[in-house]
Every structure is written in C-alpha cells, then in structure tokens.
Design a protein around this motif. Structure first.
Motif, PDB file in Angstrom:
ATOM      1  N   ARG A 154       0.822  -1.219   0.000  1.00  0.00           N
ATOM      2  CA  ARG A 154       0.000   0.000   0.000  1.00  0.00           C
ATOM      3  C   ARG A 154       0.852   1.263   0.000  1.00  0.00           C
ATOM      4  NH1 ARG A 154      -5.098   0.222   3.954  1.00  0.00           N
ATOM      5  NH2 ARG A 154      -4.989   2.399   3.267  1.00  0.00           N
ATOM      6  N   GLU A 202      -1.796   2.930  -3.550  1.00  0.00           N
ATOM      7  CA  GLU A 202      -3.120   2.416  -3.203  1.00  0.00           C
ATOM      8  C   GLU A 202      -3.715   1.632  -4.384  1.00  0.00           C
ATOM      9  OE1 GLU A 202      -4.932   2.304  -0.526  1.00  0.00           O
ATOM     10  OE2 GLU A 202      -3.590   3.449   0.781  1.00  0.00           O
ATOM     11  N   THR A 230      -5.791  -3.871   2.418  1.00  0.00           N
ATOM     12  CA  THR A 230      -6.489  -2.825   1.663  1.00  0.00           C
ATOM     13  C   THR A 230      -7.670  -2.253   2.440  1.00  0.00           C
ATOM     14  OG1 THR A 230      -7.919  -4.439   0.533  1.00  0.00           O
ATOM     15  CG2 THR A 230      -5.834  -3.874  -0.529  1.00  0.00           C
TER      16      THR A 230
END
Length: 333
Positions: A72, A75, A89
């Motif tokens: 991440r 994104e 996520t």
C-alpha cells in the motif's frame, strides 16, 4: 538447484485476490476526460510461509507497481491483499502502520533509498523507535547483530551512506528491512543497479537470510537467470497481467506461454560455439493506456489467431500441465 513444491496446506502467508491498479493521467478535473493507464490488471496469487515468488517481465509490465500495491505504498484501485488472513487494503492508517513491521521492502536503487542526512545507525534505529521495539539496549544489540548478518562491521555505523559502495548500500538496505524481523519482504529488483561482480554476493546473502530466518519473499526482477536460482515459484507478467505461473523448475523446463518462451530463449548461453536460440519478438510493447483487445500479447505473438483478439484468456491450469502450472493463453491446450 532443486526447488520444493509450495505447500498447498494451511492458510498462505500472502494471498492476493483480483488486485488492480489504474492511474488517471492528464490535467482535466473531470475523470471522464482523462485517460486511464492500466498498470496492474486482475492479479491473483498466493505465497506460503518460507517460500519465494519471482515476478518477472519486461520493463513497464507492472512488476514494481504490483510490489508497491502489496505494501500500500501505492493504493490499489481494487482487490485484496491478505497477510495472515488480514486484508491490508481494508485497514485504517493506524492499523496499517502497526502491520508495517510484518512486511518490508528492499528498493531497487541503493543510492536513492537511503537518506544522505542520516548515519547508518540512525537508518537502522528509526524503524525500531517507530514501532517501540525493545529497550534502548536491546535495540542497540539488534542493530549490531543485523550488521553482522549482512556482512558489515558494526564499527561503520557512525558513517553516512555516501561513504559506501553500491553493494554495501544494498546490504544496509537489506539490514533495514530485516531489523523489524518481518514475515514477508518485497525485493524490488534488488540487484539490477549493482555491478555484475557484486550481484552474486547480494543474491547469496538474500538466499542465506531466507533459509536462516525462514523468510518469505516476493522477488521482482527482469533477469530470468537471477530468478531461477532464488525463487521457488515464478509468475510472468505482461502489460499488467500474469500470463504464466509455475514452480520454478517446471517453468524453466517446460515454458508454455509464447511470451515466457521468448524471455527464456533470450538468456545468454555461456558457449560461443552454440548458436543463439533467441525468439525475437516483433513490434513494441503496446501502450497500457490503450491496450489491445483480448490477449494483450497477441500483437507480438507468432501464434496469434482471431480468437486472441476476441476475448481475454484466463490464468488456469491447461491440459497436460500440473495443477500448479497456470497459463493464460487460448492456444495452449
């Protein structure tokens, strides 16, 4: 070098489900007026504890973006990344920060990835301070231990990154990734910026650390010769898609996808009297902004048929291949 078959038992350490990353490009404030760059498209795979998965492909195929999505640092647009069953996520920023100690990254460029204003001691101490690990004395002992494990003398801790060679800097980068004792390390082309004479030393170090600490790696590279000797399983990417995935020995012995065959044929043979068997691909890699319909590789594939333009092949086990050997190709049956 023999590679064990990844275990199919138990919950995998890393499970990636339908992961995609799309970038909007252009300056318009309206999304519908901006082009979309498809960097990673519907990627799924699993990784068992103690195993190494190699991600290979040409430059621009989405390997590094995939690696950063797993952490991440970028994104994802959609999909799931599960570490020990926990979805990164879906985590809040605070929860994700706490999980960072379990998943670390070794960057490609050892010159850009270390702060020139910090000593080696401060670079290694910072993650321990951030996660409040151990007492002051325990942190100092851990730093000294990690330095010895990566083959560097603790006496150099007061120096700055510019005082070291590329290979030494990458050892420091490896030490920084290891100091938190993570479960998983993303190695983003960790030897591509190093001299050939140094690459083998760093690869041997990574292999030794993997075995000693039972570490799991996602090893990103474009050099298939490197991946063969360090990875248990290999996934081949092309224009954001995984087009073939198999146990390392199986993939190198029996490549099925035309793209994989081309990549393997380009590995130099150390015999000047043996003629080159390289399969030369025609044309350029298509733009990820406007990819071809159907199979993304069809515009360069010597076996392309009309069906290849009509539908996207799915990554599945085909006839006469082991269950763990998956290929995304209409013609491999």
């Amino acid at each position: 070098m023999s590679h064990e078959q990844p275990s199919s038992h138990g919950t995998p350490l890393l499970q990636v489900n339908h992961l995609s990353k799309h970038f909007l490009i252009g300056k318009s404030l309206l999304k519908r007026n901006r082009a979309q760059l498809n960097a990673v498209n519907d990627v799924s795979f699993t990784l068992q504890k103690g195993k190494t998965l190699g991600i290979v492909g040409e430059s621009g195929c989405g390997k590094s973006t995939l690696g950063r999505c797993l952490l991440r640092l970028v994104e994802p647009s959609s999909g799931e990344v599960l570490i020990d069953g926990k979805d990164l996520t879906a985590m809040s920023a605070k929860t994700l920060t706490a999980m960072r100690k379990d998943i670390q990254i070794i960057f490609q460029d050892p010159y850009a990835s270390l702060s020139p204003r910090m000593t080696i001691h401060d670079i290694l101490r910072e993650p321990l301070d951030t996660h409040h690990i151990g007492t002051v004395q325990e942190r100092e002992e851990k730093i000294a231990q990690i330095m010895q494990e990566v083959g560097l003398r603790p006496q150099i801790l007061t120096r700055y990154p510019h005082e070291f060679s590329g290979g030494q800097r990458q050892r420091i980068g490896i030490a920084r990734a290891l100091v938190l004792e993570p479960k998983l390390i993303i190695a983003d082309e960790p030897v591509s910026a190093l001299d050939v004479s140094v690459q083998a030393q760093v690869l041997n170090l990574i292999s030794d650390l993997k075995n000693k600490r039972a570490l799991s790696f996602v090893f990103i590279a474009h050099d298939l010769a490197v991946v063969q000797h360090i990875c248990d399983e290999v996934a081949v990417m092309y224009l954001g898609h995984i087009v073939e995935q198999a146990n390392s020995d199986e993939l190198y012995r029996n490549p099925k996808h035309p793209y994989t065959q081309s990549l393997l044929s380009a590995i130099p043979v150390p015999n000047p009297h043996q003629p080159s068997q390289a399969i030369i691909l025609t044309g350029d890699v298509p733009s990820p902004i406007n990819p071809p319909s159907g199979c993304a590789f069809r515009t360069r594939c010597r076996f392309a048929q009309p069906i290849c333009a009509q539908s996207l092949p799915q990554l599945t086990s085909k006839t006469e291949t082991p269950d763990t050997h998956k290929i995304a190709c209409h013609l491999v049956e």
